[in-house]
Write a protein that holds these residues in place. Structure first.
Motif, PDB file in Angstrom:
ATOM      1  N   SER A  35       0.835  -1.204   0.000  1.00 19.13           N
ATOM      2  CA  SER A  35       0.000   0.000   0.000  1.00 19.13           C
ATOM      3  C   SER A  35       0.867   1.250   0.000  1.00 19.13           C
ATOM      4  N   LEU A  36       0.373   2.279  -0.652  1.00 18.47           N
ATOM      5  CA  LEU A  36       1.060   3.567  -0.636  1.00 18.47           C
ATOM      6  C   LEU A  36       0.678   4.342   0.622  1.00 18.47           C
ATOM      7  N   THR A  37       1.543   5.230   1.056  1.00 21.79           N
ATOM      8  CA  THR A  37       1.240   6.054   2.225  1.00 21.79           C
ATOM      9  C   THR A  37       0.470   7.311   1.828  1.00 21.79           C
ATOM     10  N   PRO A  47      -4.891   6.855   5.375  1.00 20.69           N
ATOM     11  CA  PRO A  47      -4.850   6.409   6.772  1.00 20.69           C
ATOM     12  C   PRO A  47      -4.314   4.974   6.895  1.00 20.69           C
ATOM     13  N   GLU A  48      -3.595   4.732   7.971  1.00 21.54           N
ATOM     14  CA  GLU A  48      -2.983   3.418   8.191  1.00 21.54           C
ATOM     15  C   GLU A  48      -4.041   2.309   8.229  1.00 21.54           C
ATOM     16  N   LYS A  49      -5.189   2.583   8.848  1.00 21.53           N
ATOM     17  CA  LYS A  49      -6.243   1.560   8.922  1.00 21.53           C
ATOM     18  C   LYS A  49      -6.718   1.154   7.521  1.00 21.53           C
ATOM     19  N   ARG A  50      -6.786   2.096   6.610  1.00 23.22           N
ATOM     20  CA  ARG A  50      -7.179   1.781   5.226  1.00 23.22           C
ATOM     21  C   ARG A  50      -6.084   0.958   4.554  1.00 23.22           C
ATOM     22  N   ARG A  51      -4.836   1.313   4.777  1.00 13.01           N
ATOM     23  CA  ARG A  51      -3.724   0.574   4.170  1.00 13.01           C
ATOM     24  C   ARG A  51      -3.664  -0.860   4.675  1.00 13.01           C
ATOM     25  N   VAL A  52      -3.998  -1.068   5.945  1.00 10.47           N
ATOM     26  CA  VAL A  52      -3.986  -2.422   6.515  1.00 10.47           C
ATOM     27  C   VAL A  52      -5.206  -3.214   6.032  1.00 10.47           C
ATOM     28  N   ALA A  53      -6.353  -2.552   5.958  1.00 12.78           N
ATOM     29  CA  ALA A  53      -7.591  -3.230   5.568  1.00 12.78           C
ATOM     30  C   ALA A  53      -7.576  -3.647   4.097  1.00 12.78           C
ATOM     31  N   ILE A  54      -6.934  -2.841   3.244  1.00  9.94           N
ATOM     32  CA  ILE A  54      -6.903  -3.119   1.808  1.00  9.94           C
ATOM     33  C   ILE A  54      -5.443  -3.136   1.346  1.00  9.94           C
ATOM     34  N   PRO A  55      -4.800  -4.292   1.407  1.00  9.99           N
ATOM     35  CA  PRO A  55      -3.404  -4.364   0.958  1.00  9.99           C
ATOM     36  C   PRO A  55      -3.285  -3.940  -0.508  1.00  9.99           C
ATOM     37  N   GLY A  56      -2.308  -3.107  -0.788  1.00 16.13           N
ATOM     38  CA  GLY A  56      -2.089  -2.649  -2.150  1.00 16.13           C
ATOM     39  C   GLY A  56      -2.871  -1.406  -2.526  1.00 16.13           C
ATOM     40  N   ARG A  58      -3.939   2.253  -3.393  1.00 17.43           N
ATOM     41  CA  ARG A  58      -3.145   3.287  -4.036  1.00 17.43           C
ATOM     42  C   ARG A  58      -3.807   4.664  -4.005  1.00 17.43           C
ATOM     43  N   PHE A  59      -5.088   4.710  -3.608  1.00 18.55           N
ATOM     44  CA  PHE A  59      -5.830   5.970  -3.648  1.00 18.55           C
ATOM     45  C   PHE A  59      -6.527   6.238  -2.319  1.00 18.55           C
ATOM     46  N   CYS A  60      -6.744   7.530  -2.030  1.00 16.86           N
ATOM     47  CA  CYS A  60      -7.549   7.902  -0.869  1.00 16.86           C
ATOM     48  C   CYS A  60      -9.009   7.555  -1.178  1.00 16.86           C
ATOM     49  N   ILE A  61      -9.847   7.639  -0.184  1.00 15.09           N
ATOM     50  CA  ILE A  61     -11.252   7.257  -0.369  1.00 15.09           C
ATOM     51  C   ILE A  61     -11.933   8.135  -1.414  1.00 15.09           C
ATOM     52  N   ARG A  62     -11.662   9.426  -1.395  1.00 15.58           N
ATOM     53  CA  ARG A  62     -12.305  10.343  -2.346  1.00 15.58           C
ATOM     54  C   ARG A  62     -11.916   9.997  -3.780  1.00 15.58           C
ATOM     55  N   CYS A  63     -10.640   9.823  -4.039  1.00 16.62           N
ATOM     56  CA  CYS A  63     -10.185   9.506  -5.394  1.00 16.62           C
ATOM     57  C   CYS A  63     -10.647   8.119  -5.832  1.00 16.62           C
ATOM     58  N   GLN A  64     -10.656   7.168  -4.898  1.00 21.77           N
ATOM     59  CA  GLN A  64     -11.139   5.822  -5.214  1.00 21.77           C
ATOM     60  C   GLN A  64     -12.615   5.861  -5.595  1.00 21.77           C
ATOM     61  N   SER A  65     -13.399   6.647  -4.859  1.00 20.99           N
ATOM     62  CA  SER A  65     -14.829   6.772  -5.164  1.00 20.99           C
ATOM     63  C   SER A  65     -15.046   7.389  -6.544  1.00 20.99           C
ATOM     64  N   GLU A  66     -14.247   8.393  -6.880  1.00 24.27           N
ATOM     65  CA  GLU A  66     -14.366   9.032  -8.185  1.00 24.27           C
ATOM     66  C   GLU A  66     -14.017   8.049  -9.300  1.00 24.27           C
ATOM     67  N   GLN A  67     -12.973   7.257  -9.092  1.00 24.86           N
ATOM     68  CA  GLN A  67     -12.590   6.271 -10.107  1.00 24.86           C
ATOM     69  C   GLN A  67     -13.662   5.211 -10.297  1.00 24.86           C
ATOM     70  N   GLU A  68     -14.247   4.757  -9.203  1.00 20.55           N
ATOM     71  CA  GLU A  68     -15.299   3.737  -9.290  1.00 20.55           C
ATOM     72  C   GLU A  68     -16.539   4.282  -9.982  1.00 20.55           C
ATOM     73  N   ALA A  69     -16.878   5.550  -9.715  1.00 19.90           N
ATOM     74  CA  ALA A  69     -18.028   6.165 -10.375  1.00 19.90           C
ATOM     75  C   ALA A  69     -17.775   6.293 -11.877  1.00 19.90           C
ATOM     76  N   GLN A  70     -16.564   6.674 -12.244  1.00 15.10           N
ATOM     77  CA  GLN A  70     -16.210   6.795 -13.661  1.00 15.10           C
ATOM     78  C   GLN A  70     -16.244   5.425 -14.338  1.00 15.10           C
TER      79      GLN A  70
END
Length: 88
Positions: A35-37, A47-56, A58-70
């Motif tokens: 996971s990226l920091t 956040p560290e909890k996100r990095r531990v929960a989802i190994p690998g 690469r995006f913050c929650i906001r950017c991940q949500s935007e990518q999934e919507a696209q």
């Protein structure tokens, strides 16, 4: 039963190919590696909890949500199943 120039089983072959494509696409979206920091897109800290929960991750929650919507909007039209693409 085939009609016109289609071979027997052509419809099932098309369905199988569509399902296989969707499975390969889904597998390619699964994060891998370390996971990226910080977000790859906006450089916000992840956040560290996100990095531990989802190994690998690469995006913050906001950017991940935007990518999934696209990605959801991009996948609405099935070219492989369109009659126009079958005629060419």
């Amino acid at each position: 039963m085939a009609s016109g120039w289609a071979q027997d089983g052509a419809v099932q072959d098309q369905i199988d190919a569509t399902v296989d494509s969707a499975v390969q696409r889904a597998k390619s979206l699964i994060p891998q590696g370390e996971s990226l920091t910080h977000c790859e897109e906006c450089e916000a800290p992840i956040p560290e909890k996100r990095r531990v929960a989802i190994p690998g991750v690469r995006f913050c929650i906001r950017c991940q949500s935007e990518q999934e919507a696209q990605a959801k909007n991009d996948g609405l039209y099935n070219r492989r199943g369109s009659k126009d693409s079958q005629l060419r």
